[in-house]
Design a protein around this motif. Structure first.
Motif, mmCIF file in Angstrom:
data_model
loop_
_atom_site.group_PDB
_atom_site.id
_atom_site.type_symbol
_atom_site.label_atom_id
_atom_site.label_comp_id
_atom_site.label_asym_id
_atom_site.label_seq_id
_atom_site.Cartn_x
_atom_site.Cartn_y
_atom_site.Cartn_z
ATOM 1 N N PHE A 194 -16.106 -2.337 -0.535
ATOM 2 C CA PHE A 194 -15.357 -3.543 -0.092
ATOM 3 C C PHE A 194 -14.379 -4.093 -1.047
ATOM 4 O O PHE A 194 -13.362 -4.792 -1.077
ATOM 5 C CB PHE A 194 -16.123 -4.470 0.725
ATOM 6 N N ALA A 195 -15.469 -4.314 -2.171
ATOM 7 C CA ALA A 195 -14.707 -4.856 -3.546
ATOM 8 C C ALA A 195 -13.727 -4.302 -3.883
ATOM 9 O O ALA A 195 -12.523 -4.787 -4.344
ATOM 10 C CB ALA A 195 -15.850 -5.355 -4.557
ATOM 11 N N SER A 196 -13.616 -2.943 -4.288
ATOM 12 C CA SER A 196 -12.638 -2.376 -4.845
ATOM 13 C C SER A 196 -11.512 -2.096 -3.933
ATOM 14 O O SER A 196 -10.235 -2.009 -4.340
ATOM 15 C CB SER A 196 -13.120 -0.849 -5.150
ATOM 16 N N SER A 197 -11.939 -2.261 -2.483
ATOM 17 C CA SER A 197 -10.833 -2.006 -1.317
ATOM 18 C C SER A 197 -9.936 -3.283 -1.326
ATOM 19 O O SER A 197 -8.752 -3.148 -1.182
ATOM 20 C CB SER A 197 -11.311 -1.726 -0.091
ATOM 21 N N LEU A 198 -10.754 -4.255 -1.752
ATOM 22 C CA LEU A 198 -9.798 -5.557 -1.553
ATOM 23 C C LEU A 198 -8.817 -5.664 -2.858
ATOM 24 O O LEU A 198 -7.675 -5.992 -2.794
ATOM 25 C CB LEU A 198 -10.691 -6.895 -1.763
ATOM 26 N N LEU A 199 -9.331 -5.183 -4.060
ATOM 27 C CA LEU A 199 -8.471 -5.087 -5.252
ATOM 28 C C LEU A 199 -7.396 -4.192 -5.065
ATOM 29 O O LEU A 199 -6.208 -4.324 -5.343
ATOM 30 C CB LEU A 199 -9.218 -4.678 -6.385
ATOM 31 N N VAL A 200 -7.478 -3.091 -4.404
ATOM 32 C CA VAL A 200 -6.346 -2.203 -3.990
ATOM 33 C C VAL A 200 -5.542 -2.605 -3.006
ATOM 34 O O VAL A 200 -4.257 -2.745 -3.186
ATOM 35 C CB VAL A 200 -7.153 -0.739 -3.680
ATOM 36 N N PHE A 201 -6.011 -3.341 -1.885
ATOM 37 C CA PHE A 201 -5.241 -4.021 -0.976
ATOM 38 C C PHE A 201 -4.279 -5.063 -1.663
ATOM 39 O O PHE A 201 -3.098 -4.884 -1.428
ATOM 40 C CB PHE A 201 -6.150 -4.583 0.075
ATOM 41 N N MET A 202 -4.927 -5.828 -2.403
ATOM 42 C CA MET A 202 -4.112 -6.937 -2.992
ATOM 43 C C MET A 202 -3.069 -6.471 -3.892
ATOM 44 O O MET A 202 -1.973 -7.053 -4.003
ATOM 45 C CB MET A 202 -4.935 -7.902 -3.513
ATOM 46 N N ARG A 203 -3.394 -5.558 -4.837
ATOM 47 C CA ARG A 203 -2.589 -4.675 -5.690
ATOM 48 C C ARG A 203 -1.339 -4.097 -4.954
ATOM 49 O O ARG A 203 -0.064 -4.374 -5.415
ATOM 50 C CB ARG A 203 -3.289 -3.991 -6.632
#
Length: 542
Positions: A194-203
């Motif tokens: 979830f944490a890494s997906s959020l960072l990817v999503f926002m980037r």
């Protein structure tokens, strides 16, 4: 408490104040100076505008899903199977992540554009006429190959804390390899996913360089924001502000959704028996190596392409004429006015100094002096973590384009933007380090007559420094690769490497763009080697 108020005032000035101005301008009618919803009605009533938001979601969801689909098995394979050359592969994966996405877009244009090297070969072999990498598929490809390393690094770090006895118990009960990933591994690392997906999503959601270069008719909302704010003909600050508010709202909602799911799926793991990469043979070993090598090859191709093309002979940086030469470097690195390279390094170093000093102080205050004001400070400093760089750049121009806070067009506004953008990462890492230092060490120093400030400076800071400096090097790499805010804030005198690469690509000066990209890539590699030297590590996991 004095330090808390001073730092809180700084962040209110450079985060809250600009964002409040963006919100205000999004509801202000420029003619009547009355509150209006006309900008938002304009956006949601015309398909040309709201379709860009839909396009952004399509690209971002697909790229995030594919990044997890690649990053998760990559991390599991590298942790569980001995892969030949794994140390070098780790470095190549990190290098591919540290490079700005739009460089990947430019490199793939060189390969799969309408006149790309691979496109010509395919057209000749199959007697067809391919339209190139442009559009939705190309954007997703570039973002996926550039974002999966982030998922890989996060999950790789989480797998270090995984007790392998759970894996072995499942195997002894007849659970196959693929089934173990879905029933054992994935649930345990779900918060990390979830944490890494959020960072990817926002980037991905915030990036405009890639869709601007290869999107053509497929426009995303960052491209729309940039065009509305920067366009010399028909630019509309109020409408751009409304678009920024929409993006901020989406980003905040996604952030809290991620936090909600992450908190519901948190597990405490102690690796009594850590995962150890084992040597395998047969078909399993073959496909594991094939998958890892193929993914790394695809992700590192952009860096190889830009380095290669930087040495090609060219006609003024635009047309490659065959053979090799240093013309691109003579036009960039050895140019008479070569301020862009110095600007990049000077702005980056100054930003890192600010990031380290404020990051250490803020993390100390929020951990050791927890109260209402430090909690507020902790919350405010997280805003740049979820706000796109282009939005922050526009907010800065709204806030600091007139006296007494006239900063637009100066180097200072660039340095502040870089510092604010990358501050949350250093604060989070410093907070984790301080949490591992016992307060009794500081209390002992105070009991022996040292003041609280002296105890912090002489005891706490030196104990934090190895971790802080290593984090600062990684922050430095992301700072010099920053484009989203730079492209909004720069002037001729404050242009940086990333802005120069982008503008050279737009002009079609591919030779110059490749030379600048090579300089940036080599800087990232040297910084990575310095990180390994200072940290004593041979890999990066988050």
């Amino acid at each position: 408490m004095t330090f808390t108020f001073i730092i809180l005032a700084i962040f209110i000035l450079f985060i809250i104040y600009p964002l409040v101005l963006v919100l205000y301008k999004s509801f202000l009618d420029p003619i009547s100076n009355k509150i209006t919803l006309s900008y938002f009605i304009k956006f949601f009533s015309k398909k040309f505008y709201w379709s860009t938001l839909v396009n952004s979601f399509k690209v971002t969801i697909c790229a995030t899903f594919l990044s997890v689909a690649i990053g998760l098995p990559m991390a599991y394979i590298m942790r569980s199977i001995k892969i030949s050359g794994s140390g070098i592969l780790d470095i190549l994966i990190v290098i591919s992540y540290l490079s700005p996405p739009f460089i990947g877009a430019y490199a793939w244009i060189q390969l799969l554009g309408r006149n790309g090297a691979l496109t010509k070969i395919l057209n000749s072999m199959f007697h067809t006429k391919l339209n190139g990498i442009y559009g939705f598929a190309g954007i997703v490809l570039v973002f996926t190959l550039q974002s999966y390393p982030l998922v890989y690094m996060y999950i790789s770090g989480a797998l270090k804390n995984l007790d392998n006895s759970l894996n072995e118990a499942a195997e002894s009960l007849g659970c196959t390899g693929v089934k173990r990933i879905f029933t054992i591994i994935m649930p345990l690392v779900m918060p990390t996913i979830f944490a890494s997906s959020l960072l990817v999503f926002m980037r991905v959601f915030a990036d405009f360089g890639t869709p601007m270069l290869i999107g053509e008719g497929f426009k995303t909302i960052p491209v729309l924001i940039y065009n509305q704010f920067m366009s010399e003909v028909g630019g509309d600050d109020g409408f751009a502000a409304a678009l920024c508010v929409i993006v901020i709202t989406v980003a905040i909602l996604l952030f809290f959704i991620q936090r909600f799911f992450a908190n519901r799926n948190t597990y405490s793991m102690t690796a009594l028996k850590p995962m150890i990469a084992k040597k395998t043979t047969g078909i399993k070993n073959f496909f594991a190596h094939l998958f890892v090598y193929f993914v790394v090859l695809l992700s590192i191709i952009p860096q190889v392409v830009v380095i290669y093309t930087s040495f090609l002979n060219n006609n003024g940086g635009q047309v490659f004429t065959g053979g090799f030469s240093l013309k691109s470097y003579k036009a960039t690195l050895f140019a008479k006015d070569n301020s862009v390279i110095m600007n990049t390094y000077i702005f980056g170093l100054m930003a890192i100094v600010i990031i380290v000093i404020l990051g250490v102080l803020i993390s100390y205050l929020t951990v050791r002096k927890r109260n209402l004001f430090t909690s507020l400070l902790d919350t405010i400093t997280m805003f740049p973590y979820i706000i796109p760089g282009s939005v922050l750049g526009i907010a800065f121009l709204f806030a600091f384009s007139r006296k007494p806070l006239l900063l637009s067009g100066t180097a200072l506004i660039m340095i502040i933007a870089f510092s604010i953008r990358r501050m949350p990462y250093t604060i989070r890492s410093s907070t984790a380090i301080i949490g591992q230092i016992s307060p009794s060490v500081e209390e002992a120093a105070i009991s022996l007559g040292a003041s609280e400030i002296k105890s912090f400076a002489k005891i706490t800071v030196p104990m934090m420094m190895p971790g802080v400096l290593s984090g600062a090097i990684m922050s430095w790499v992301t700072v010099i690769s920053e484009l989203s805010s730079s492209i909004i804030l720069y002037t001729t005198g404050t242009q940086t490497l990333t802005v120069s690469i982008y503008t050279e690509v737009i002009r079609g000066n591919y030779g110059n763009a490749s030379a600048y990209s090579t300089i940036l890539t080599l800087t990232a590699i040297l910084s990575l080697l310095l990180f390994f030297k200072l940290s004593g590590k041979r890999e990066i996991s988050i």
